[in-house]
Design a protein around this motif. Sequence first.
Motif, PDB file in Angstrom:
ATOM      1  N   SER B 461       0.836  -1.207   0.000  1.00 41.79           N
ATOM      2  CA  SER B 461       0.000   0.000   0.000  1.00 41.79           C
ATOM      3  C   SER B 461       0.868   1.252   0.000  1.00 41.79           C
ATOM      4  O   SER B 461       0.480   2.281  -0.551  1.00 41.79           O
ATOM      5  CB  SER B 461      -0.919  -0.013   1.212  1.00 41.79           C
ATOM      6  OG  SER B 461      -0.181   0.112   2.404  1.00 41.79           O
ATOM      7  N   ILE B 462       2.066   1.151   0.609  1.00 43.50           N
ATOM      8  CA  ILE B 462       2.959   2.318   0.629  1.00 43.50           C
ATOM      9  C   ILE B 462       3.462   2.600  -0.791  1.00 43.50           C
ATOM     10  O   ILE B 462       3.522   3.749  -1.236  1.00 43.50           O
ATOM     11  CB  ILE B 462       4.146   2.064   1.581  1.00 43.50           C
ATOM     12  CG1 ILE B 462       3.653   1.930   3.023  1.00 43.50           C
ATOM     13  CG2 ILE B 462       5.181   3.161   1.465  1.00 43.50           C
ATOM     14  CD1 ILE B 462       3.110   3.193   3.610  1.00 43.50           C
ATOM     15  N   ASP B 464       1.888   1.756  -3.532  1.00 46.98           N
ATOM     16  CA  ASP B 464       0.737   2.263  -4.270  1.00 46.98           C
ATOM     17  C   ASP B 464       0.554   3.747  -4.002  1.00 46.98           C
ATOM     18  O   ASP B 464       0.318   4.533  -4.918  1.00 46.98           O
ATOM     19  CB  ASP B 464      -0.535   1.518  -3.846  1.00 46.98           C
ATOM     20  CG  ASP B 464      -0.655   0.171  -4.531  1.00 46.98           C
ATOM     21  OD1 ASP B 464       0.161  -0.066  -5.447  1.00 46.98           O
ATOM     22  OD2 ASP B 464      -1.518  -0.621  -4.155  1.00 46.98           O
ATOM     23  N   ALA B 465       0.662   4.101  -2.710  1.00 48.63           N
ATOM     24  CA  ALA B 465       0.444   5.493  -2.338  1.00 48.63           C
ATOM     25  C   ALA B 465       1.425   6.396  -3.064  1.00 48.63           C
ATOM     26  O   ALA B 465       1.038   7.412  -3.654  1.00 48.63           O
ATOM     27  CB  ALA B 465       0.604   5.653  -0.830  1.00 48.63           C
ATOM     28  N   ALA B 466       2.688   6.009  -3.054  1.00 45.29           N
ATOM     29  CA  ALA B 466       3.697   6.859  -3.686  1.00 45.29           C
ATOM     30  C   ALA B 466       3.492   6.916  -5.188  1.00 45.29           C
ATOM     31  O   ALA B 466       3.512   7.992  -5.799  1.00 45.29           O
ATOM     32  CB  ALA B 466       5.088   6.336  -3.351  1.00 45.29           C
ATOM     33  N   LEU B 467       3.252   5.737  -5.797  1.00 46.50           N
ATOM     34  CA  LEU B 467       3.045   5.719  -7.249  1.00 46.50           C
ATOM     35  C   LEU B 467       1.792   6.506  -7.618  1.00 46.50           C
ATOM     36  O   LEU B 467       1.753   7.206  -8.625  1.00 46.50           O
ATOM     37  CB  LEU B 467       2.927   4.279  -7.744  1.00 46.50           C
ATOM     38  CG  LEU B 467       4.208   3.455  -7.694  1.00 46.50           C
ATOM     39  CD1 LEU B 467       3.910   2.001  -8.034  1.00 46.50           C
ATOM     40  CD2 LEU B 467       5.255   4.011  -8.645  1.00 46.50           C
ATOM     41  N   GLN B 475      11.888   7.116  -7.093  1.00 44.64           N
ATOM     42  CA  GLN B 475      11.493   7.928  -5.943  1.00 44.64           C
ATOM     43  C   GLN B 475      10.751   7.091  -4.916  1.00 44.64           C
ATOM     44  O   GLN B 475      10.975   7.205  -3.714  1.00 44.64           O
ATOM     45  CB  GLN B 475      10.613   9.089  -6.398  1.00 44.64           C
ATOM     46  CG  GLN B 475      11.403  10.213  -7.058  1.00 44.64           C
ATOM     47  CD  GLN B 475      10.486  11.234  -7.694  1.00 44.64           C
ATOM     48  OE1 GLN B 475       9.405  10.905  -8.182  1.00 44.64           O
ATOM     49  NE2 GLN B 475      10.925  12.489  -7.704  1.00 44.64           N
ATOM     50  N   THR B 476       9.871   6.241  -5.393  1.00 42.07           N
ATOM     51  CA  THR B 476       9.126   5.367  -4.481  1.00 42.07           C
ATOM     52  C   THR B 476      10.082   4.541  -3.638  1.00 42.07           C
ATOM     53  O   THR B 476       9.958   4.461  -2.427  1.00 42.07           O
ATOM     54  CB  THR B 476       8.208   4.427  -5.283  1.00 42.07           C
ATOM     55  OG1 THR B 476       7.386   5.222  -6.118  1.00 42.07           O
ATOM     56  CG2 THR B 476       7.359   3.597  -4.375  1.00 42.07           C
ATOM     57  N   HIS B 479      12.452   7.084  -1.449  1.00 38.03           N
ATOM     58  CA  HIS B 479      11.795   7.936  -0.464  1.00 38.03           C
ATOM     59  C   HIS B 479      10.995   7.140   0.553  1.00 38.03           C
ATOM     60  O   HIS B 479      10.837   7.571   1.683  1.00 38.03           O
ATOM     61  CB  HIS B 479      10.852   8.927  -1.153  1.00 38.03           C
ATOM     62  CG  HIS B 479      11.575   9.931  -1.996  1.00 38.03           C
ATOM     63  ND1 HIS B 479      10.942  10.843  -2.794  1.00 38.03           N
ATOM     64  CD2 HIS B 479      12.886  10.173  -2.155  1.00 38.03           C
ATOM     65  CE1 HIS B 479      11.828  11.601  -3.428  1.00 38.03           C
ATOM     66  NE2 HIS B 479      13.018  11.194  -3.057  1.00 38.03           N
ATOM     67  N   HIS B 480      10.453   6.014   0.142  1.00 34.37           N
ATOM     68  CA  HIS B 480       9.497   5.341   1.021  1.00 34.37           C
ATOM     69  C   HIS B 480       9.874   3.915   1.370  1.00 34.37           C
ATOM     70  O   HIS B 480       9.880   3.552   2.530  1.00 34.37           O
ATOM     71  CB  HIS B 480       8.108   5.347   0.370  1.00 34.37           C
ATOM     72  CG  HIS B 480       7.615   6.732   0.083  1.00 34.37           C
ATOM     73  ND1 HIS B 480       7.207   7.558   1.081  1.00 34.37           N
ATOM     74  CD2 HIS B 480       7.532   7.432  -1.059  1.00 34.37           C
ATOM     75  CE1 HIS B 480       6.867   8.728   0.561  1.00 34.37           C
ATOM     76  NE2 HIS B 480       7.057   8.665  -0.740  1.00 34.37           N
ATOM     77  N   LEU B 484      11.678   2.435   5.102  1.00 35.22           N
ATOM     78  CA  LEU B 484      10.900   1.497   5.901  1.00 35.22           C
ATOM     79  C   LEU B 484      11.617   0.167   6.054  1.00 35.22           C
ATOM     80  O   LEU B 484      11.430  -0.537   7.040  1.00 35.22           O
ATOM     81  CB  LEU B 484       9.518   1.280   5.264  1.00 35.22           C
ATOM     82  CG  LEU B 484       8.579   2.472   5.392  1.00 35.22           C
ATOM     83  CD1 LEU B 484       7.301   2.225   4.614  1.00 35.22           C
ATOM     84  CD2 LEU B 484       8.256   2.719   6.842  1.00 35.22           C
ATOM     85  N   ARG B 583       9.415   2.098  12.366  1.00 32.63           N
ATOM     86  CA  ARG B 583       8.175   2.875  12.205  1.00 32.63           C
ATOM     87  C   ARG B 583       7.040   1.898  12.051  1.00 32.63           C
ATOM     88  O   ARG B 583       7.190   0.814  11.510  1.00 32.63           O
ATOM     89  CB  ARG B 583       8.246   3.739  10.947  1.00 32.63           C
ATOM     90  CG  ARG B 583       9.208   4.877  11.055  1.00 32.63           C
ATOM     91  CD  ARG B 583       8.766   5.956  10.095  1.00 32.63           C
ATOM     92  NE  ARG B 583       9.688   7.059  10.088  1.00 32.63           N
ATOM     93  CZ  ARG B 583      10.681   7.165   9.229  1.00 32.63           C
ATOM     94  NH1 ARG B 583      10.884   6.218   8.344  1.00 32.63           N
ATOM     95  NH2 ARG B 583      11.474   8.205   9.256  1.00 32.63           N
ATOM     96  N   ARG B 584       5.919   2.297  12.567  1.00 31.16           N
ATOM     97  CA  ARG B 584       4.746   1.446  12.369  1.00 31.16           C
ATOM     98  C   ARG B 584       3.910   2.002  11.224  1.00 31.16           C
ATOM     99  O   ARG B 584       3.920   3.206  10.953  1.00 31.16           O
ATOM    100  CB  ARG B 584       3.916   1.392  13.641  1.00 31.16           C
ATOM    101  CG  ARG B 584       4.229   0.153  14.428  1.00 31.16           C
ATOM    102  CD  ARG B 584       3.859   0.380  15.863  1.00 31.16           C
ATOM    103  NE  ARG B 584       4.723   1.386  16.446  1.00 31.16           N
ATOM    104  CZ  ARG B 584       4.445   2.014  17.568  1.00 31.16           C
ATOM    105  NH1 ARG B 584       3.341   1.785  18.191  1.00 31.16           N
ATOM    106  NH2 ARG B 584       5.290   2.895  18.061  1.00 31.16           N
ATOM    107  N   TRP B 585       3.230   1.119  10.574  1.00 21.86           N
ATOM    108  CA  TRP B 585       2.336   1.591   9.519  1.00 21.86           C
ATOM    109  C   TRP B 585       1.055   0.802   9.566  1.00 21.86           C
ATOM    110  O   TRP B 585       0.987  -0.227  10.223  1.00 21.86           O
ATOM    111  CB  TRP B 585       2.966   1.493   8.145  1.00 21.86           C
ATOM    112  CG  TRP B 585       3.470   0.153   7.828  1.00 21.86           C
ATOM    113  CD1 TRP B 585       2.769  -0.949   7.455  1.00 21.86           C
ATOM    114  CD2 TRP B 585       4.845  -0.247   7.869  1.00 21.86           C
ATOM    115  NE1 TRP B 585       3.581  -1.994   7.249  1.00 21.86           N
ATOM    116  CE2 TRP B 585       4.856  -1.602   7.489  1.00 21.86           C
ATOM    117  CE3 TRP B 585       6.035   0.401   8.146  1.00 21.86           C
ATOM    118  CZ2 TRP B 585       6.048  -2.313   7.413  1.00 21.86           C
ATOM    119  CZ3 TRP B 585       7.198  -0.319   8.070  1.00 21.86           C
ATOM    120  CH2 TRP B 585       7.189  -1.673   7.704  1.00 21.86           C
TER     121      TRP B 585
END
Lengths: 270, 585
Positions: B461-462, B464-467, B475-476, B479-480, B484, B583-585
């Motif tokens: 989902s992370i 997906d969010a970035a894309l 970048q995805t 950056h993300h 993580l 980090r929690r997600w």
Amino acid sequence: MEDTDMNDMLMTRNSVGSEDIKISARHVQVFYGDTHAIKDVDVDINDKTVTAFIGPSGCGKSTFLRCLNRMNDTIDIARVEGEILLDGEDIYDKRVDPVQLRAKVGMVFQKPNPFPKSIYDNVAYGPKIHGLAKSKGELDEIVEKSLRRAALWDEAKDRLDQPGTGLSGGQQQRLCIARAVATNPEVLLMDEPCSALDPIATAQVEELIDELRENFSVVIVTHSMQQAARVSQKTAFFHLGNLVEFDDTTKIFSNPEDPRTESYITGRIG
Amino acid sequence: MTDATGFDAPIPPAARVSLYERSAQVKQRHRKGAALRYLGVAAITLVLFFLAVLLWSIFSRGIPALFQYQAEIEIYYDPEILNPDGGPVTPEEIGDVSLRSGFERGIFLISLKRTLDSAGIDVAQVVADRWIEEAVERLSAAGLSGGAEIIAGAGAPSEGARLLGQTGNTLRAAASALGGDDQAGAVEALETASTALAEAGFAEAAATLAEIAATAGQGALSDAADALTATGYQQALFDAAGFLRQPDQFDDGDLSAIIYAANRRDVRDRLVANPDLVGETAQEGVPIDISVTRYLSGELSGEGQANMPPGFNEAQLAIVDEMVEAGIIDRNFRWSFFTNVYSQNGEVAGIGPALMGSAYMMLVVLVFSLIFGVAASIYLEEFAPKNKITDFIEINIANLAAVPSIVFGILGAAILFTLTELGFGNSIRGTALLGGLVLSLMTLPTIVIATRAALKAVPPSIRDAALGIGASKVQTVFHHVLPLAAPGILTGTIIGIAQALGETAPLLLIGLSVSTGADILSSPFSGGLLEQAQSMPTVVYLFAQNEDAPVREGLAQAAIIVMLLLLFALNFIAIILRRRFERRW
């Protein structure tokens, strides 16, 4: 919901809608490996209108939605045929960079998925990578505007530096909407945005969708026919990969032409 | 309901069984469960037991080895010894003097003697007393009481030795007479021996001999001979005489042997560095012989042959005891162990270059395997198309993780041979750079596997969010996804590095055990990577191969303790970093 209430609401919300076509899909076919997921779908999505895709699980509505901003590109086995025009330009043309496309066609997902970063960074990320803000001040402005559009500003303005994952489910989803609108898209795709939310949060998000219509063309996939009836002006009914019926929401819910649509909205299939 | 027709025959009621009673099936299930539990407990107990044995054997030997007994000695740089002809002493002269010439030994001996004198320790007296004590003990063990008075009465220990020796001789004569068949002669010899014992002062022994003479007089010569041997007087007298002769044989060499032999070299080095020391006195702590150290730490009791420090005798230990009592010898934490270079001699051996070399190698491993490992993982996990080639690469990486480390050592050695043929192999042999590169190869698969697992664990989902916002693939990832996955990558990396830290076999093959590491210690920063180095595990290996038991059984364990502490520290850092980045997600 009582019929009178529903009709009442349909009348108020669903009456207005621009007639300019924003997205036009022609003969779209999607294959996942050997599975034929979308079969020859033609659809026109109007500007400044909420279009709802409804249908039973596995009917292809989410798949079709993900075609509209080429999110299916990330799936190796997915193959899309036909043409999808955004303002008359084929988004599957070789010259199109999906990154640029997705800045214009934003997306909100089923499960709220904020980045594990601060609320501010969540919203500011899009404008940053697209270079929309020239200064910190401009960026602050965009963040505020986006959070206001997502009706989250009042709740979040004092805790912008706190992690977005610390918000409640409904707030997280509105944060995701703020994040999506921050890049100033023309179309907003929403994939069952309320399925993970409680009724109150759902109502807030629906309210928001109605407001977003003033600036964006919104396409929403939903499982809930009531939701489709409440928020959309146009509704498309998908079944087994086919677009069965696509018309004004009022028409679909009051007088569907296809018997399958009628079966579905009256609860006989799906 | 209509469908149910035909199925509505009454079901016979089952016999009511009390819930308090356990059925056979339940009992069997409980038995199986209990057996499994006990098996688990037994397995864990066994593991804990072995762990405890391991830790005990390491710590019980290693901790004492981390402390060193030092003698505080007034070093007197005696000009007479430095230049017997008189006149000034120049640094050049000292530098030219061969170590064998004995001038350092002279300085040392004089200094030690002066120190003992000023502490009021009379070496000759201590030595004599100790041996007299031994002699008296030996005599009384054989039933010859009154030995102390007799030896004291004889005057000097050597006189006592003569008296005891003579008495012993009469006994030997009597014994040989009993071996013949001359009854009268035998009786006479026994009576002579009895008289000699009586004259020396051993009244009881004299009476015993008279009895044996009476037995012999009755003609039972063999019985008499057996009785004489059974007393053991003869051997005791000779032994005691031997002990009493020892004080005269005690020489300067025996005295200076207490102090570690190679201390002398330091004296010369110090003089060369600072010629003004000539004629001066300086207090200095010098390590004492490592075998004596074991006596002092209680590992050797000093009683009996097996518990003596090898090469030492009771009198030397008596002097050591006196020095301890006078406060000349004290026990200090052995800081030099961490800074000294490797040496065959346990007294001065250290793990300085090994620590340095291991640190450099870990740095090399960190840089190489982290950069290449993470880069490879990101490519394979995020960008590479899924096809036969990437599958093949994946399988090979997994296989690489299982390759024995010595194979990597062989690879390193092969590269080394090639480089030697090209003409610059010697400059890289045994360096931290080469060691680090070989260990990096070994660590790479571990890091790749851990990194890929960490990347896989980042929720889609992370991505997906970035894309969905319009971030590019790169970048995805950067950056993300990568932030993580960082805790997982970090853990994998530290596990890999810890593995590399303990690896011995490949390092032995590429020559990290050949030098003492003095070079890397003298220029740790300028040429650190390219100097001949050592590593912690190879130095443990070298210690464990040493011919001296104290090094084998002490310093090796001490080095292992240091290594274990480093590993614990690494794991601790890993935990801290994980907590920090998690980090929690």
